[in-house]
Structure formats: structure tokens, C-alpha cells
Design a protein around this motif. Structure first.
Motif, short mmCIF file in Angstrom:
data_model
loop_
_atom_site.label_atom_id
_atom_site.label_comp_id
_atom_site.label_asym_id
_atom_site.label_seq_id
_atom_site.Cartn_x
_atom_site.Cartn_y
_atom_site.Cartn_z
N UNK A 314 6.97 -7.92 -5.08
CA UNK A 314 6.78 -9.21 -5.74
C UNK A 314 8.13 -9.85 -6.10
N UNK A 315 9.09 -9.02 -6.49
CA UNK A 315 10.40 -9.54 -6.86
C UNK A 315 11.09 -10.21 -5.68
N UNK A 316 11.00 -9.58 -4.50
CA UNK A 316 11.71 -10.09 -3.33
C UNK A 316 10.79 -10.81 -2.34
N UNK A 317 9.54 -11.02 -2.74
CA UNK A 317 8.57 -11.79 -1.95
C UNK A 317 8.41 -11.23 -0.54
N UNK A 318 8.23 -9.92 -0.48
CA UNK A 318 8.00 -9.28 0.81
C UNK A 318 6.57 -9.54 1.27
N UNK A 319 6.38 -9.67 2.57
CA UNK A 319 5.03 -9.77 3.12
C UNK A 319 4.42 -8.38 3.21
N UNK A 320 3.10 -8.34 3.48
CA UNK A 320 2.45 -7.04 3.63
C UNK A 320 3.05 -6.24 4.77
N UNK A 321 3.34 -6.91 5.89
CA UNK A 321 3.95 -6.21 7.02
C UNK A 321 5.32 -5.66 6.70
N UNK A 322 6.12 -6.43 5.98
CA UNK A 322 7.46 -5.97 5.59
C UNK A 322 7.38 -4.80 4.63
#
Length: 395
Positions: A314-322
Motif C-alpha cells: 500500500x505504501x508503494x502502490x504495488x499491483x497484485x502482480x508486482x
């Protein structure tokens, strides 16, 4: 009334009523899980509770699965597409494995966990996060005639998910196993959550000890004309409307969100209120001594411990795939092994990794994994543990 192709309005209403019955009597979840699964033509289903602190996966109220599959699923859950998706998804967000497209059928999870047992697709949503635990409801298919979930099934799950989430939240707050009317008042009075039982017109017919303490502070909630009176005008209007909707005979009219914020005044902490209709189904008998129509649960919005990787994502706004790639690499897997496990190509792994480097401003994998390790949030005690201790003290 809401109607979906092949699903009658009466079936929807009956299912939603059964979900709320489970809030006060969790022993009814097995039948309710079957009702939900039957509506979307599923051959199996249930509720999964994953304990992140003890790395334990429990399948509750499940049906339609071989014991060997449940054991396999539990051991491989952390590597499943469901685990990573739940970390970055909001509570109640509906997903299906087939949404990943061809990647699913190339993944190790599909080859080693689903395919050997003839499962072709699963649909689920995270329903509760509390005390280091995550609960999710799922259903599955093995029929070749309808192997994958379609938009109709996803829409149906989206309709039911808010009600399941609300019922599980209430059960978790009460920590109920089997509630009996003669013990209700004693049980409610040891809770940390405030409980207000109201009549159809909004009059308060009962408050537990925690609710009385919340009223005495006077910063967020008061009692005016024998009704709950939030200090914030917008919250006051929203609560009155929610109580009115929840008390109607037609449960579909109350199908909207029945959780709302009650802000405090002058910077004081507020509460989150959750409403439960209690004058229908099995709930009617449980609260009969109070002649109540709606239960309003008010709790401090205490932040629950985040799941491993959740704060980082959430902090770095990663996608589910990432995030899936990151968690695979964090287990010590090579890029090739991570690609094999996730059912994607090595170039895709490298592409996800480059995006993560860019978002986290890390130059190499070792720095990234060190940053992930340092970002793991501290673990706090579960409120459910507190309730269990209080229950034990009252026996």
C-alpha cells in the motif's frame, strides 16, 4: 427488489437473511455457505481463516472438497494467487482465479493444487482482517459444462459480500460460539464494543456497559429523547437513516452499507458503527427479552495489525502482480523459479521487478528485500484474545 438472471428475488432475500442469522449464531454458517454456493452453481465452498502470526490456514464450514485438497491448499496458501490478491484488495472485493487468464493454468498453484483434484476455478473475497487474521469466503467449480465464473456470478458475489463482511465483523467482535438468550445481557456487558439495541422507531431499549461509558464521555455520542444522538450532524442523519432501513421488514431495502463513521468533536476519537437487523430469523428469539429491532455496535477504530507485505504494497502502490513477484523472491526463489511458480515468463518477472525498483527507489534486489524486511509492521495483540480472556473470567 434486485433480480439477476436465474436467481429469484426471494432466493436473494432468504440468503441475505441467513447471512445475518450467522452473525449471532455461527453454527449456521455451513448451511449458509451452501446457499451462497448454490446460487452461483458451485460444487464446493466455505470460509477460510488464515492466521498470519501462526502461519496457519483453517478451512471452516467447507463442503465439496476432499480432505487431501484442503491439506494441500493450507500448505500452499501463502503461494496462491488468493493470498497476494487479498493483501492488496479491499475488504469485500470479489476476485476469481480465471480473471488472471492463461497465467493461472501455467502456474504451479494450478498444476499442483487445483488440477489434481479436478478444480477449474475459484471465486472469493476477503471478508475480515483483525488481530493478524484474515477470513475470506470462497466457492469453486469442477464442472466442465460451466468451468469458469462469469460476470453474472461475480455480480452475485458482489451483492452478497457486504452482508457477509458485516456478519463476520459482528461475530468477531462478540466472539460468539453459541449465544443463548438468558446469557445475552451478561455476555454483552463484558464486551469492549458498545452495543445499543433499538426499537423500530430508533428508541434505545438496552445499552451494554461499554455503550454507557461511550455516552458518559459525550465527545461523539449522546442519548437525546431516548435515541442515539451523534454529535456530528451528518453522522446523526446517516445513523437515523441506517436504523430506519435496517428495521424494515423487506431486507432488500436495507441492502446498502450499514457501517458508518461517527466522528468525535474537538479532535476527540470517534467510533465506527455497524448495524444488524435483529427482529427476523433466529435473531428474533435471541433478543426477544429486549423487544429490539436493530443492534448498533460502536467500536474505536483501532488499527489492526497489517498482514506481511500489506503495508509495503500500500505504501508503494504495488499491483497484485508486482506483489506476487516480490513475495516469491522474498522466499529466496530465483527469477526462473518465481516465473514457474506464478505461471508467467521470466521477462515478465524482470518487468515487474523493474517497476518495483522504480516505485521503491531501490537500485537492486538485495536493497529491495532489505527494504521489505525493514517495513514489516509490529504485531499487536488480537482483540479477540481479549474477549476470550474476559469470557473465561466470567465462567
Amino acid at each position: 427488489m434486485i433480480d439477476l438472471d436465474g436467481v429469484s428475488a426471494q432466493a436473494l432475500s432468504d440468503t441475505i437473511g441467513a447471512i445475518y442469522d450467522c452473525a449471532l449464531d455461527p453454527h449456521q454458517w455451513p448451511d449458509t455457505c451452501r446457499k451462497i454456493a448454490d446460487l452461483c452453481e458451485s460444487t464446493g465452498g466455505g470460509i477460510c481463516v488464515h492466521d498470519m502470526r501462526h502461519v496457519q490456514n483453517d478451512q471452516l464450514f467447507v463442503f465439496g472438497y476432499q480432505p487431501e485438497f484442503l491439506e494441500k491448499l493450507g500448505s500452499q496458501y501463502a503461494q496462491s494467487p488468493m493470498a497476494a490478491a487479498d493483501i492488496v484488495s479491499d475488504i469485500g472485493h470479489v476476485s476469481a482465479l480465471s480473471m488472471d487468464g492463461p497465467e493461472l493454468f501455467e502456474s504451479r498453484f494450478y498444476r499442483e493444487v487445483l488440477k489434481p483434484f479436478g478444480l477449474l476455478d475459484m471465486i472469493w473475497f476477503p471478508a475480515l482482517r483483525t488481530g493478524g487474521r484474515m477470513a475470506s469466503m470462497h466457492a469453486s467449480r469442477r464442472s466442465e459444462k460451466a468451468p469458469h465464473y462469469q460476470q453474472l456470478d461475480i455480480s452475485l458475489f458482489k451483492l452478497l459480500s457486504p452482508h457477509v463482511c458485516r456478519a463476520l465483523t459482528i461475530s468477531d467482535a462478540l466472539d460468539i460460539r453459541a449465544l443463548r438468550s438468558e446469557m445475552l445481557e451478561k455476555t454483552l456487558d463484558v464486551l469492549i464494543a458498545g452495543v445499543f439495541l433499538t426499537a423500530r422507531d430508533g428508541r434505545v431499549v438496552y445499552m451494554n456497559a461499554a455503550a454507557e461509558r461511550q455516552i458518559r464521555t459525550g465527545n461523539s455520542i449522546r442519548i437525546v429523547n431516548n435515541r442515539i444522538f451523534p454529535a456530528d450532524p451528518a453522522a446523526r442523519a446517516a445513523l437515523a437513516k441506517a436504523i430506519d432501513e435496517a428495521s424494515r421488514d423487506d431486507i432488500e431495502k436495507g441492502a446498502g452499507e450499514h457501517s458508518l463513521a461517527i466522528p468525535g468533536m474537538d479532535g476527540a476519537a470517534g467510533y465506527v458503527a455497524t448495524l444488524l437487523p435483529v427482529d427476523r430469523g433466529e435473531r428474533r428469539g435471541i433478543v426477544a427479552p429486549f423487544a429490539a429491532s436493530v443492534a448498533v455496535f460502536t467500536q474505536d477504530p483501532v488499527q489492526s495489525p497489517l498482514l506481511p507485505g500489506e503495508a509495503f504494497a500500500r505504501l508503494y502502490r504495488l499491483t497484485g502482480g508486482e506483489l506476487r513477484v516480490l513475495l516469491a523472491l522474498a522466499q529466496g526463489l530465483s527469477g526462473k523459479d518465481a516465473a514457474d511458480m506464478l505461471g508467467i515468463s521470466e521477462p515478465t518477472v524482470r518487468s515487474h521487478l523493474q517497476h518495483i525498483f522504480s516505485k521503491t527507489n531501490t537500485p537492486r534486489q538485495a536493497d529491495l528485500l532489505r527494504l521489505l524486511q525493514n517495513s514489516t509492521p509490529p504485531v499487536r495483540g488480537s482483540t479477540a484474545d481479549v474477549y476470550q480472556s474476559l469470557e473465561a473470567a466470567c465462567r
